[in-house]
Structure formats: structure tokens, C-alpha cells
Design an enzyme around this catalytic site. Sequence first.
Site, PDB file in Angstrom:
ATOM      1  N   SER A   1     -69.121 -11.038  24.627  1.00  0.00           N
ATOM      2  CA  SER A   1     -68.834 -10.849  23.205  1.00  0.00           C
ATOM      3  C   SER A   1     -69.961 -10.027  22.603  1.00  0.00           C
ATOM      4  O   SER A   1     -71.067  -9.955  23.151  1.00  0.00           O
ATOM      5  CB  SER A   1     -68.741 -12.196  22.495  1.00  0.00           C
ATOM      6  OG  SER A   1     -68.724 -12.049  21.087  1.00  0.00           O
TER       7      SER A   1
ATOM      8  N   TYR B   1     -71.989 -20.648  20.641  1.00  0.00           N
ATOM      9  CA  TYR B   1     -71.104 -19.589  21.123  1.00  0.00           C
ATOM     10  C   TYR B   1     -71.909 -18.383  21.592  1.00  0.00           C
ATOM     11  O   TYR B   1     -71.685 -17.843  22.684  1.00  0.00           O
ATOM     12  CB  TYR B   1     -70.136 -19.193  20.008  1.00  0.00           C
ATOM     13  CG  TYR B   1     -69.144 -18.125  20.413  1.00  0.00           C
ATOM     14  CD1 TYR B   1     -68.020 -18.453  21.155  1.00  0.00           C
ATOM     15  CD2 TYR B   1     -69.337 -16.793  20.052  1.00  0.00           C
ATOM     16  CE1 TYR B   1     -67.097 -17.478  21.535  1.00  0.00           C
ATOM     17  CE2 TYR B   1     -68.431 -15.812  20.419  1.00  0.00           C
ATOM     18  CZ  TYR B   1     -67.316 -16.156  21.167  1.00  0.00           C
ATOM     19  OH  TYR B   1     -66.421 -15.190  21.540  1.00  0.00           O
TER      20      TYR B   1
END
Length: 588
Positions: free
Chosen positions: A458, A471
Site C-alpha cells: 500500500s 495497517y
Amino acid sequence: MAAAASATERWVRTGEVELCVAEWGDRTQPTVLLVHGYPDSKEVWSQVAEQLADRFHVVAYDVRGCGRSTAPSPLRGGYTLERLTDDFLAVVDAVSPDRPVHLVGHDWGSVQAWEFVTVSRTEGRIASFTSMSGPSLDHFGHWIKQRTRRPGPRRVGQLLGQGAKSWYVYALHTPRLPEAAWRGPLGKRWPRLLERLEGIPAGDYPTASLPRDGAHGAWLYRDNVRRRLLHPRTDPFAHAPVQLITPIGDAFLSERLYDDLDQWVPQLTRRTIAAKHWVPRTRPDQLAAWIGEFVSTIEASGRSSVRTGSPKPYADRFGGQLVLVTGAASGIGRATAFAFAEAGARVIAVDRDTEGATRTAELARLIGAPQSWAETVDVADEAAMEKLADKVTSEYGVVDVLVNNAGIGLAGSFLDTTTEDWRRVLDVNLWGVIHGCRAFGRRMAERGQGGHIVNTASAAAFQPSRALPAYSTSKAAVLMLSECLRAELAGQGIGVSAICPGIVNTNITATTRFTGVTEEEQKRRQEKSSRLYGKRNYPPEKVAEAVLRAVARNQAVVPVTPEARGARLLGRISPKALRGLARINPPM
């Protein structure tokens, strides 16, 4: 041969030479004629022949001087392409006198088959030709001339690159040396070399005739290479449809050799395979599937037409390859599965959501996947992933491309994130990737024919945020894992790419958990995030395009979306500014 019990043999005379010919299957079916390379004998095709024999009449023969066929006398001048064409026509007249054959060649079998399919005296005797790891010497000669007449930097690099790969050709032109090597140490050590370099178990191949085959076959080079490269024919146009299969890990031939092939082949289908040179032994399942599909298509069309070129993006690169995508029930995973399906890959859609994975597999078949399957698994479960890898390998084969895409979202401050929250996000986002890389990557490495692993990280992997500590940590770990694996697996021909999307319109926002808030507030934040991502409206299909491009180009780290590219650039030129942005609390 492995299929010797079901094969019948005969001898076909051509001039002073007798050729040993093996046949499998029903003689009333279309004939597939397999021609072996150097220093092989027809046994190199045994596994491919077995898999084709239930649908076709399959024929393989020992080239003159190889295996159980006799050699010309004298050897000099006995291996010209003209003589080899005589042999081919004699075999065809014996095994398929009233019907053209579907020709398949590997290595020097392909080199001579290019002669068969481009000379006028064989017109009407060949229905199709599948070539692998062996160019036309005439096409090669024109390729060299074009690059020496206009020697730009790229063309000179191509010449030098292929020149380095062709080192063995020079050795085979030396007097007596090849014969002494094959009848001495090379003939004894060759099976072990093949096993070490290409992962080919000895088994029934090569046969005991190898020293003789290698010594005689040196004349294939001496009788043809120099003459044809210096004076190539001006009319080497193929008079039958051609399927070109290019192993991308071939140590002897550059992919660039086939750049100009379209001008010589009016009906050309291109395919690439993640494999090394000896694909008939290392990937017989894939070759049999492609040969069978190509032959069936031509037979069904009455040999009047066949699909040419690559009608869809990356069809030549991924057609027929086995691709497994986790998190494939929706979002980026589903879009990636569809993109590979459109390129003609066989797709395995994996997800915890059985219904969603099944739907993805069904749609993948409609889009273009020749085969697709759905599997249900929790990527965080190591034992389940190992069980899945065993099932996939035994039922579908070793995966060529693995896309570890499954992931979950988690937002909230570090102090509000519980140990259980950390455990769950790391189990899926990091350990799920580790399990996939370990289970499927190990099998890629054991196969010894390369492959590719894609891990979905990401933009959060290089963009710190006070709102996404768990995350971001999980995705940064995926990024570093990918970099480490890329370094470790490069020597085995396995590429590893980390895909780093930014804000993409998927349903991850609807399932992201927010820590430290009430259930009502969590639902409100999920809905608000979904609206924001929807307004951004960056489609997952663009991420899927980046995945295919990353595999095709073997890219290491691929930021996707402008904000991802901007964050990566800012982290390089001004890390302090990036850290300043991390302090901003996003509006919720």
C-alpha cells in the site's frame, strides 16, 4: 520412453538412412508430428506425447544419427536442411499419406521445422507448426543483417547479447573437440548437468545413445549455421499457421530474435512461458495444452484461418499460465483475476468468501480464462494455506504467478489499538502474505522454471500516518518482505513485485474497523470513508493493469495512483515533510 508401452515403432527409409519412428493414439485422428532437438532423441517428447495421445495420432522420430536411427556416411554434408527435409517428407508419407500433419519442433527440431514450413515442396503437407526454442536460420540471418546495417545502441546490444548466448555454437564448429567431449566426460555428466541447471530428473531421458547423438549432431551446426546466416534465403515465408512458444528463461536464445517474425509469418500466434530451455521435459502439461488447443482450433476451422497475433494485452505473456489470486472475491483481487483471465491465463480465485470467489471464477471464464477455479481459504491459517498449495499443485499444476492480495483495514490511534486488533491485522496482511510466499514460492523454486510473486502492499507502506499505525506497519512489512524475497529468489528466476496502491474505490472501506469508538460511530466512519473513496473513484482495474505490467516487466516496487507516487517521491527527497504530513489527523 515413458510411453513406450503404448507406442508402436517402425523404420522409415530415406536415402541411405533408416529412421526410427514411434506412434501413439488413433491413426484416424489428426497427426501431431514431434521433432526433437540437439543433443536429444525422440524420448525428450515422451511426456508430451502421452498427454496428446488420447486426442490425436502422435508421431515422434529419431533424427538421422540420433537414438535408434542410423547415421549418414560420410557425416559431412549429411545433415543439411535439404537432407533433413527429405527425412521429414519420408516420415509424413509413411504416417499420414492422405492428410497434412501438425508439426511441433523444439531446439534443432524447431530449426529444421522452420525449413519444412517455408519451402515450396512441403506445401500442403503441413497443417500447422508449433515452434519453441529454435529460430529459422534464414530469419536469424536477416535479423543479424538488419542490425549490422543500422547498428544503433539497442541493436548492437541485442547482437552482443545473442552472441554471448550462442557461445556453444562456436565450440561445435571446432574440429573433433565436440566428438571427444560427448564420447568422454560431457556424455557422462550431461544428465546431472540438466538436472542441476534445468531441474530435469534423469528418468528415461536422456537415453544411452546420448554420447553418439551429441557427436553426430554437431554436424547440424557445421552443415548449416554459417552458410544460412551469411546467405539467408530471401523467401522464408511460412505457408501454414505458426504458434511460437518462447521460454523467457532460455539461456541460449534471446526473446529479441523473434521481434521481426510477423513479416515472415502471415498467421502467427505468440505465447511465452516461465521456463528454461528444455520445456518438453519441464512443462509437458502446458505444452500439451497449447498444442492441443492450437491443433483443435485449426482442425475446427477447416485449416482456412486461425487466430493471429495477440488480440488482447499480454495474451502472449500470460496465455495458458496458471495464476492464483487471494482476496479475489471483490475489489483489486477480482479485477486482477479478470485482467489475467482476459490475457488468457488459467485463474484460481481464492477468498474466505466462497460465494464471491465462485462468482469471480465464473466471470473469469466468460472473460477469457480457458479454465478457472474457486477455492475457499483463510490466508491467515498456515495449515490451510499449505493444504491449498498441495491441492493446487496436484490438481492444476505449479502456479506461475501468485498474487497475495488478501488484506483487511484497521484505523485508529496506537493507544486505542488492542493486542487482538494487532494480531488480526498482522495475521491477514502480513502472515497471509508470508504463508502464500512460503507455500507457493517453495513449489516454484522446486520446479526450477521461474515464476512471479506479487504482494499487495500500500502507499501506507511508505506514508506514515497517526491514524493507521497497525495497517501501515503491516504494509511496510509486506514491502520489505517483497524486497528481501526478490533478492533471494532472483537467482532462481522468480520475480517479486510489491504493488502499492493509494486511494482505490474498493469495499475495504466498508469493512475497515475503527478502534476506540462505539459501534454506532464505527458504522458512521465506515460510511463516510466509503463516500470519500467513491468520490475519488480510482477503479481497481487500473491497479490490476499495474499488476500485469509489473509481472511482465519484473518491476520491484510499483506505486499506483498519483498520491502513492507522490508519497514515495516525497519520502525520498524530503522525508521530514512526509513525517509532517503524518501528524495531520484525517477528518472523521
